[in-house]
Enzyme design. Structure first.
Site, short mmCIF file in Angstrom:
data_model
loop_
_atom_site.label_atom_id
_atom_site.label_comp_id
_atom_site.label_asym_id
_atom_site.label_seq_id
_atom_site.Cartn_x
_atom_site.Cartn_y
_atom_site.Cartn_z
N ASP A 91 0.89 -1.16 0.00
CA ASP A 91 0.00 0.00 0.00
C ASP A 91 0.93 1.22 0.00
OD1 ASP A 91 -1.85 1.97 0.37
OD2 ASP A 91 -3.04 0.82 1.81
N ASP A 94 -1.02 4.59 2.68
CA ASP A 94 -2.24 4.24 3.41
C ASP A 94 -2.62 5.49 4.21
OD1 ASP A 94 -4.26 2.25 4.27
OD2 ASP A 94 -3.46 2.79 6.23
N THR A 96 -4.56 7.95 2.24
CA THR A 96 -4.47 8.93 1.14
C THR A 96 -5.32 10.16 1.44
OG1 THR A 96 -3.98 7.25 -0.51
CG2 THR A 96 -4.92 9.28 -1.34
#
Ligand code: IPD
Ligand code: CA
Ligand code: CA
Ligand code: CA
Length: 281
Positions: A91, A94, A96
């Site tokens: 990811d 993480d 966003t």
């Protein structure tokens, strides 16, 4: 084949720290923000840049390793499939939404799965310079200091991290609302941090007692679940069964007793929705 997990760890730690500079540089800047599934599902040029750098650098070092990575997966519109091969589950950012708003809870999350078992978890928040790590069997660490999950056994003495984003998805909405309401009524408090990976790290370091949401993907939870377990915590399917990172259901707690209490609470919360639906015809 014999795997040198410690070497994989050291190499990818360096690559992750370097990629973290991209997030640090981007957090206060204007971003190009696109939406994916809805207004709550954002992606920026930085998510793609971080993912590209991580995949390129890891591939250079370990050309035979595979990847499951959020933004590549989204472009290919693929359902992630885990095989026995060494696979880096990535990811790139993480949190966003936090990143877009300049809110400091945002991180890179990377896990390595070998034979479908996660053996490395790295979660790095470059803004706060917090590096959470775990290698299977070697404990969990924050900036090289050992961390331990909370020993609290009762919900009425707990802080519980939940999520709000999937409340926009009709099939999950009622359950999220009811489970949240049930926790609010009993727990010391609930928190919605906007980063699943960091919420799991906070359970691992014992500043939150539990984390739960249904609907996440493997890249949100792969590294964090290992970090919680290595910190002495417990990770289950939110129905109380065995955790499977591909199943979209997670409940992480400091103690087994607290997890059992939450599983019962969630069952009751879900049953109340069925009752309402029956009464409404
Ligand atoms: C999200 C975060 C958030 C959760 C979202 C996830 P992203 O990941 O973990 O806490 O509520 O549903 O998708 O999109 O920021 O990588
Ligand atoms: Ca996303
Ligand atoms: Ca995520
Ligand atoms: Ca992401």
């Amino acid at each position: 084949m014999k795997h040198d997990v410690d070497q994989y760890f050291e190499t990818v730690l360096g690559i992750t720290r370097d990629a973290g500079k991209i997030i640090k540089e981007g957090i206060a800047r204007t971003k190009n923000v696109d939406t994916k599934l809805g207004s709550w599902d954002l992606v920026t040029q930085y998510d793609r840049r971080v993912e590209n750098v991580l995949m390129k650098e890891i591939s250079k070092k370990f050309p035979s390793h595979k990847f499951i990575a959020e933004e590549t997966n989204a472009e290919q519109k693929a359902t992630p499939e885990l095989t026995n091969a060494p696979t880096w589950i990535i990811d790139p950012i993480d949190g966003t939404t936090n990143f877009v708003h300049g809110f400091h809870l945002t991180c890179i999350s990377i896990a390595l799965s070998i034979e479908k078992e996660v053996v490395i978890g790295i979660i790095y928040n470059p803004i706060l310079d917090q590096l959470f790590t775990a290698i299977k069997g070697q404990g969990a660490h924050l900036n090289n200091q050992r961390i331990n999950a909370s020993q609290v056994e009762e919900l009425c003495k707990s802080m519980v991290c939940l999520e709000s984003s999937f409340a926009c998805i009709p099939s999950l909405k009622d359950s999220i609302m009811k489970r949240t309401e049930a926790c609010v009524k009993v727990a010391h408090g609930i928190r919605v941090l906007g980063s699943a990976a960091l919420a799991l790290c906070y359970v691992a370091m014992g500043v939150a007692e539990a984390y739960h949401i249904d609907g996440l993907q493997c890249w949100d939870v792969a590294a964090g679940a290992l970090i919680v377990r290595e910190a002495g915590g417990i990770v289950l399917d939110s129905t109380g069964g065995t955790f499977d990172m591909m199943s979209h259901r997670i409940l992480a707690c400091g103690t087994k007793k607290l997890a059992e209490e939450l599983v019962i609470l969630f069952k009751k919360a879900d049953a109340s929705i069925i009752k309402i639906n029956i009464n409404n015809g």
